[in-house]
Every structure is written in C-alpha cells, then in structure tokens.
Motif scaffolding. Structure first.
Motif, PDB file in Angstrom:
ATOM      1  N   MET A   1      54.460  39.007  78.408  1.00 53.81           N
ATOM      2  CA  MET A   1      53.458  39.883  77.805  1.00 53.81           C
ATOM      3  C   MET A   1      52.374  39.039  77.144  1.00 53.81           C
ATOM      4  O   MET A   1      52.644  37.921  76.698  1.00 53.81           O
ATOM      5  CB  MET A   1      54.109  40.801  76.759  1.00 53.81           C
ATOM      6  CG  MET A   1      55.006  41.877  77.351  1.00 53.81           C
ATOM      7  SD  MET A   1      55.745  42.945  76.092  1.00 53.81           S
ATOM      8  CE  MET A   1      56.984  41.838  75.386  1.00 53.81           C
ATOM      9  N   ARG A   2      51.180  39.580  77.081  1.00 52.06           N
ATOM     10  CA  ARG A   2      50.087  38.928  76.378  1.00 52.06           C
ATOM     11  C   ARG A   2      49.685  39.793  75.182  1.00 52.06           C
ATOM     12  O   ARG A   2      49.459  40.983  75.311  1.00 52.06           O
ATOM     13  CB  ARG A   2      48.884  38.745  77.301  1.00 52.06           C
ATOM     14  CG  ARG A   2      47.754  37.934  76.648  1.00 52.06           C
ATOM     15  CD  ARG A   2      46.507  37.862  77.504  1.00 52.06           C
ATOM     16  NE  ARG A   2      45.772  39.140  77.472  1.00 52.06           N
ATOM     17  CZ  ARG A   2      45.676  39.965  78.507  1.00 52.06           C
ATOM     18  NH1 ARG A   2      46.277  39.679  79.648  1.00 52.06           N
ATOM     19  NH2 ARG A   2      44.993  41.088  78.413  1.00 52.06           N
ATOM     20  N   LEU A   3      49.621  39.157  74.029  1.00 57.39           N
ATOM     21  CA  LEU A   3      49.283  39.864  72.794  1.00 57.39           C
ATOM     22  C   LEU A   3      47.830  39.620  72.439  1.00 57.39           C
ATOM     23  O   LEU A   3      47.392  38.465  72.354  1.00 57.39           O
ATOM     24  CB  LEU A   3      50.179  39.385  71.656  1.00 57.39           C
ATOM     25  CG  LEU A   3      49.818  39.887  70.244  1.00 57.39           C
ATOM     26  CD1 LEU A   3      49.982  41.395  70.147  1.00 57.39           C
ATOM     27  CD2 LEU A   3      50.657  39.181  69.184  1.00 57.39           C
ATOM     28  N   ASP A   4      47.069  40.690  72.241  1.00 62.34           N
ATOM     29  CA  ASP A   4      45.717  40.622  71.706  1.00 62.34           C
ATOM     30  C   ASP A   4      45.649  41.443  70.425  1.00 62.34           C
ATOM     31  O   ASP A   4      46.284  42.506  70.326  1.00 62.34           O
ATOM     32  CB  ASP A   4      44.706  41.160  72.713  1.00 62.34           C
ATOM     33  CG  ASP A   4      44.561  40.240  73.922  1.00 62.34           C
ATOM     34  OD1 ASP A   4      44.429  39.023  73.718  1.00 62.34           O
ATOM     35  OD2 ASP A   4      44.606  40.739  75.060  1.00 62.34           O
ATOM     36  N   VAL A   5      44.896  40.954  69.472  1.00 62.68           N
ATOM     37  CA  VAL A   5      44.811  41.599  68.153  1.00 62.68           C
ATOM     38  C   VAL A   5      43.344  41.701  67.746  1.00 62.68           C
ATOM     39  O   VAL A   5      42.575  40.754  67.930  1.00 62.68           O
ATOM     40  CB  VAL A   5      45.586  40.790  67.084  1.00 62.68           C
ATOM     41  CG1 VAL A   5      45.477  41.471  65.719  1.00 62.68           C
ATOM     42  CG2 VAL A   5      47.041  40.626  67.478  1.00 62.68           C
ATOM     43  N   ARG A   6      42.958  42.861  67.218  1.00 65.25           N
ATOM     44  CA  ARG A   6      41.625  43.004  66.641  1.00 65.25           C
ATOM     45  C   ARG A   6      41.726  43.896  65.408  1.00 65.25           C
ATOM     46  O   ARG A   6      42.630  44.726  65.297  1.00 65.25           O
ATOM     47  CB  ARG A   6      40.619  43.566  67.650  1.00 65.25           C
ATOM     48  CG  ARG A   6      40.806  45.031  67.980  1.00 65.25           C
ATOM     49  CD  ARG A   6      39.948  45.459  69.163  1.00 65.25           C
ATOM     50  NE  ARG A   6      38.531  45.419  68.882  1.00 65.25           N
ATOM     51  CZ  ARG A   6      37.814  46.477  68.522  1.00 65.25           C
ATOM     52  NH1 ARG A   6      38.406  47.664  68.378  1.00 65.25           N
ATOM     53  NH2 ARG A   6      36.525  46.389  68.315  1.00 65.25           N
ATOM     54  N   THR A   7      40.824  43.708  64.493  1.00 59.24           N
ATOM     55  CA  THR A   7      40.794  44.489  63.261  1.00 59.24           C
ATOM     56  C   THR A   7      39.544  45.344  63.225  1.00 59.24           C
ATOM     57  O   THR A   7      38.450  44.857  63.518  1.00 59.24           O
ATOM     58  CB  THR A   7      40.819  43.559  62.024  1.00 59.24           C
ATOM     59  OG1 THR A   7      41.983  42.740  62.082  1.00 59.24           O
ATOM     60  CG2 THR A   7      40.835  44.373  60.733  1.00 59.24           C
ATOM     61  N   VAL A   8      39.704  46.600  62.884  1.00 53.97           N
ATOM     62  CA  VAL A   8      38.566  47.491  62.702  1.00 53.97           C
ATOM     63  C   VAL A   8      38.623  48.084  61.296  1.00 53.97           C
ATOM     64  O   VAL A   8      39.686  48.185  60.684  1.00 53.97           O
ATOM     65  CB  VAL A   8      38.541  48.632  63.752  1.00 53.97           C
ATOM     66  CG1 VAL A   8      38.435  48.071  65.155  1.00 53.97           C
ATOM     67  CG2 VAL A   8      39.766  49.524  63.635  1.00 53.97           C
ATOM     68  N   ARG A   9      37.492  48.440  60.801  1.00 52.97           N
ATOM     69  CA  ARG A   9      37.405  49.085  59.492  1.00 52.97           C
ATOM     70  C   ARG A   9      37.335  50.595  59.689  1.00 52.97           C
ATOM     71  O   ARG A   9      36.431  51.089  60.368  1.00 52.97           O
ATOM     72  CB  ARG A   9      36.175  48.579  58.734  1.00 52.97           C
ATOM     73  CG  ARG A   9      36.012  49.143  57.317  1.00 52.97           C
ATOM     74  CD  ARG A   9      37.141  48.745  56.390  1.00 52.97           C
ATOM     75  NE  ARG A   9      37.354  47.328  56.286  1.00 52.97           N
ATOM     76  CZ  ARG A   9      36.759  46.538  55.408  1.00 52.97           C
ATOM     77  NH1 ARG A   9      35.857  47.035  54.578  1.00 52.97           N
ATOM     78  NH2 ARG A   9      37.043  45.249  55.353  1.00 52.97           N
TER      79      ARG A   9
ATOM     80  N   ALA B   1      57.426  34.913  70.582  1.00 55.34           N
ATOM     81  CA  ALA B   1      58.539  35.727  71.076  1.00 55.34           C
ATOM     82  C   ALA B   1      58.047  36.783  72.052  1.00 55.34           C
ATOM     83  O   ALA B   1      58.698  37.060  73.071  1.00 55.34           O
ATOM     84  CB  ALA B   1      59.268  36.381  69.907  1.00 55.34           C
ATOM     85  N   LEU B   2      56.892  37.389  71.758  1.00 55.10           N
ATOM     86  CA  LEU B   2      56.366  38.436  72.631  1.00 55.10           C
ATOM     87  C   LEU B   2      55.845  37.861  73.946  1.00 55.10           C
ATOM     88  O   LEU B   2      55.888  38.539  74.985  1.00 55.10           O
ATOM     89  CB  LEU B   2      55.249  39.199  71.925  1.00 55.10           C
ATOM     90  CG  LEU B   2      55.664  40.095  70.762  1.00 55.10           C
ATOM     91  CD1 LEU B   2      54.432  40.653  70.054  1.00 55.10           C
ATOM     92  CD2 LEU B   2      56.556  41.241  71.239  1.00 55.10           C
ATOM     93  N   GLU B   3      55.366  36.639  73.918  1.00 56.81           N
ATOM     94  CA  GLU B   3      54.718  36.071  75.096  1.00 56.81           C
ATOM     95  C   GLU B   3      55.624  35.139  75.898  1.00 56.81           C
ATOM     96  O   GLU B   3      55.152  34.419  76.776  1.00 56.81           O
ATOM     97  CB  GLU B   3      53.449  35.328  74.665  1.00 56.81           C
ATOM     98  CG  GLU B   3      52.395  36.260  74.085  1.00 56.81           C
ATOM     99  CD  GLU B   3      51.059  35.579  73.812  1.00 56.81           C
ATOM    100  OE1 GLU B   3      51.049  34.336  73.748  1.00 56.81           O
ATOM    101  OE2 GLU B   3      50.041  36.285  73.673  1.00 56.81           O
ATOM    102  N   ARG B   4      56.938  35.181  75.657  1.00 56.48           N
ATOM    103  CA  ARG B   4      57.834  34.245  76.342  1.00 56.48           C
ATOM    104  C   ARG B   4      58.276  34.739  77.712  1.00 56.48           C
ATOM    105  O   ARG B   4      59.100  34.102  78.371  1.00 56.48           O
ATOM    106  CB  ARG B   4      59.060  33.983  75.476  1.00 56.48           C
ATOM    107  CG  ARG B   4      59.977  35.180  75.294  1.00 56.48           C
ATOM    108  CD  ARG B   4      61.066  34.894  74.289  1.00 56.48           C
ATOM    109  NE  ARG B   4      61.934  36.040  74.073  1.00 56.48           N
ATOM    110  CZ  ARG B   4      62.802  36.141  73.078  1.00 56.48           C
ATOM    111  NH1 ARG B   4      62.895  35.150  72.195  1.00 56.48           N
ATOM    112  NH2 ARG B   4      63.561  37.216  72.947  1.00 56.48           N
ATOM    113  N   GLY B   5      57.764  35.888  78.182  1.00 58.38           N
ATOM    114  CA  GLY B   5      58.084  36.359  79.520  1.00 58.38           C
ATOM    115  C   GLY B   5      59.128  37.449  79.580  1.00 58.38           C
ATOM    116  O   GLY B   5      59.517  37.879  80.664  1.00 58.38           O
ATOM    117  N   GLN B   6      59.583  37.928  78.431  1.00 57.05           N
ATOM    118  CA  GLN B   6      60.586  38.989  78.387  1.00 57.05           C
ATOM    119  C   GLN B   6      60.003  40.317  78.865  1.00 57.05           C
ATOM    120  O   GLN B   6      58.830  40.608  78.637  1.00 57.05           O
ATOM    121  CB  GLN B   6      61.100  39.122  76.954  1.00 57.05           C
ATOM    122  CG  GLN B   6      62.291  40.028  76.783  1.00 57.05           C
ATOM    123  CD  GLN B   6      62.736  40.065  75.326  1.00 57.05           C
ATOM    124  OE1 GLN B   6      61.915  40.076  74.415  1.00 57.05           O
ATOM    125  NE2 GLN B   6      64.041  40.062  75.105  1.00 57.05           N
TER     126      GLN B   6
END
Length: 366
Positions: free
Chosen positions: A1-9, A67-72
């Motif tokens: 899995m690939r994790l992307d993060v963004r913050t909005v107000r 942990a999220l991006e290790r291929g599980q």
C-alpha cells in the motif's frame, strides 16, 4: 500500500459555543491508502480536548508508514488493526479510527461492497440525526430551530452550561416553541455540579427533553451513575465514556453512552462496546466531532445500531470537501457505492486550502 497524507482546514459556518469552548475551525488530516488500483480514504481531526493536535496526528501516521507500505494486503492489515497488533497499538484513538476507515474504504472497494455490508448489514442505512444548537440567545436559538425543522430535522440537540442556568432553560423553551414536534436532547458538556443537575433537570424534563448528555464533570463515573439513578430523563455518558473499559464500567448504571469513533478508536471498538452492553439497559448514541463527510461516514455505516444519532459534524462546516452521506434534510444515509461511499466535493481543494504531506500545517488552537 502507498500512504499519502494531506491536511485541510475545516471552517465552521458559524462559531459553535459550548460550556467549555468556542469552535470556529479545526484541521483535518486526510489519509489515502492506494493498493492494486484502488484507494481508500480516512480522516482524523485535530482536537485539544482529545489531546490530538495536528502534529501528533501526522507524527503517528509517519511512524506507521513503514508498516502500511511493506506490501501487506489491506484485508490483513485491517485484521491486524482490529486485533491490536504491534504497529497499531501505540496509535491514539483518533488516528486509529482514521486508519481503520481508510482500510475499510479500501477493502470495500476491492470487494465491490459498501462498508455496511462488510459489517454484516445487507440493507443501506438511513437514520435521523440530531442537529446541534450551541449556547445562543433564546431568540437566535429559536430561529435556528425553526429553520432546521423546516428543513426536515426531527431531532435537535441544545447545548447548555451557560453561567446563568435560567438562560439555558429559556433557550430550550424557545427551541421547543419554535420546533414543537422535534425530539430534544440536552448537552451541558459537564458544566453542572451533581446537585445542580438534579435541581435543574426536572424543569428541562417538563419541556420534553428526551435525554441529557454528561450533565456533570467527567472523572467520577460513580457520581454520574448516581445522578442517572435519580434523573427524570435518561442520562447519556459522553466525556466519562471514552472507550471500552469506561463503557463496561457504566453498563446498566446510565441509560446511554455516546461513542465517538475518534474517542473510542473506530468502528471495531464501537462493535465491541455494543456487544458488551447488549442486554444491560445502556443504549448507544453515536456522536462526532466537527469533521468532513469523510470523517463522519464510518459512523453512518453503524447508524442502525444506535438509539440516538448526533452525526452532524459535516453539516456545521462552511465548506465540506467531501460529499455522499446526506444529512441536510435531517437524515444521514449510506451511499450505494463500494467502500465508505463518499466522493470529493467539486472544487474542494480551492475551497478548503489543502496542504500536501510534505508541508505540515500548524495545529489549530482548540
């Protein structure tokens, strides 16, 4: 899995005043998990009361990234999260709920099923939600109540805890007159002493208030239980019902517990608590923080399991960057789409001023 993060107000359409604070805006940290051509989304909102500033949310997600991006596979990651496996155990409840939401959204999309079906409900969920009226002058509260009733709301939650309890009663009476057919809930957010609560609640009961949330300060659940035993209306624990142990401690001693996913740790914890409370006489309320439709959606998929719903956080916003769960007519609904069923609202980025993961935003003063 690939994790992307963004913050909005997230900015509220109007300031929301409760007994302990006034909220005008807060940050929402929105995460995306991509795997095999599908993407799941979740949201954690900042909260001073829950000791969850923006920086902590982002720090915990960054720590979880390996942990999220290790291929599980997402389904195995979701099972590990629900089992409290090591990568997830240190997460704060709000971040845990957001990661779980993204995994549920992703798993649902991969299976071609909405989340409520993954949770054992075949039919779509539709239920009336309360709409909150803050600590406002009675005339203003009455005008809000009339508008909400006209829009279709059948449940109104009125905040209390003003310095003068007489103004609280006047506010509730004004709301009752403006929306005579609405069910009324009362929420002082722990502003009263036990003696005050027992003295004041009969007058509120006379207005037709259906239940009261957390009338006294949290920290003494046995005192809250004693108030509940003598109260003329059902008492719902909120700040005293943070998680599983708190709910079990209050089972059969209060009439309800208000479960917020950001407070208890997510959908799997709500289901765990619901099972523990079964047959105890203590019923569920599903509540929320001010959040986007993305943040509210996981609770909507559980809505038919609760006696009371207060899932209006997205309705308080000036601009909601997501859409799909309804609510503007007083009813929240699970969409007939795979996963959580929410979609980005048109021009959401321009309206909300999003920030990508490489440039964290400062926490809101909440």
């Amino acid at each position: 899995m690939r994790l992307d993060v963004r913050t909005v107000r997230l900015r509220l359409a109007e300031p929301l005043r409760i007994s302990r604070s006034v909220t005008t805006e807060r940050d929402a940290v929105q995460l995306s998990l991509a795997h095999g051509g599908s993407t799941g989304h979740g949201e954690a909102v900042s909260s001073r009361y829950l000791d969850l500033p923006t920086e902590r949310i982002r720090h915990e997600l960054d720590a979880l990234r390996p942990a999220l991006e290790r291929g599980q596979e997402p389904e195995q990651a979701l099972a590990d999260l629900c089992d409290g496996a090591a990568p997830y155990a240190p997460l704060s409840a709000g971040v845990l709920a957001a990661v779980e939401a993204a995994l549920l959204d992703l798993a649902g999309k991969r299976a071609g099923e909405p989340v409520h079906r993954l949770l054992g409900r075949a039919e779509p969920v539709a239920a009336a939600t309360a709409r909150t009226i803050g600590i406002e002058p009675p005339a203003r509260a009455a005008a809000q109540a009339a508008r909400l009733a006209d829009a279709g709301f059948t449940v109104l939650k009125v905040k209390a805890g003003a310095a003068d309890p007489g103004l609280d009663l006047a506010r509730v009476q004004a709301v009752r007159e403006a929306a005579p057919d609405a069910r009324l809930l009362l929420d002082p957010n722990g502003a009263w002493t036990p003696a005050q609560a027992l003295r004041l609640l009969p007058a509120f009961a006379a207005t037709g208030v259906e239940a009261v949330e957390q009338p006294i300060p949290p920290g003494r659940p046995e005192v809250l239980a004693a108030v509940a035993d003598r109260s003329p209306v059902p008492v719902i624990a909120d700040e005293d019902a943070v998680g599983y142990e708190d709910a079990c401690r209050l089972a059969g001693r209060v009439q309800g517990v208000n479960l917020k996913l950001a407070k208890c740790g997510g959908v799997h914890q709500v289901l765990r608590i619901a099972e523990a409370l079964r047959g105890s006489g203590t019923e569920l309320m599903l509540g929320c923080l001010a959040a986007s439709s993305l943040g509210i959606a996981p609770a909507v998929h559980l809505a038919d399991r609760a006696r009371w719903l207060d899932l209006d956080g997205h309705l308080l916003l000036a601009h909601d960057p997501w859409q799909g769960i309804g609510g503007a007519d007083g009813t929240v609904r699970t969409p007939d789409r795979a996963g959580l069923g929410v979609l980005p609202a048109p021009a959401a980025g321009r309206a909300m001023g999003g920030t990508a993961s490489a440039r964290p935003r400062p926490s809101e003063a909440r």
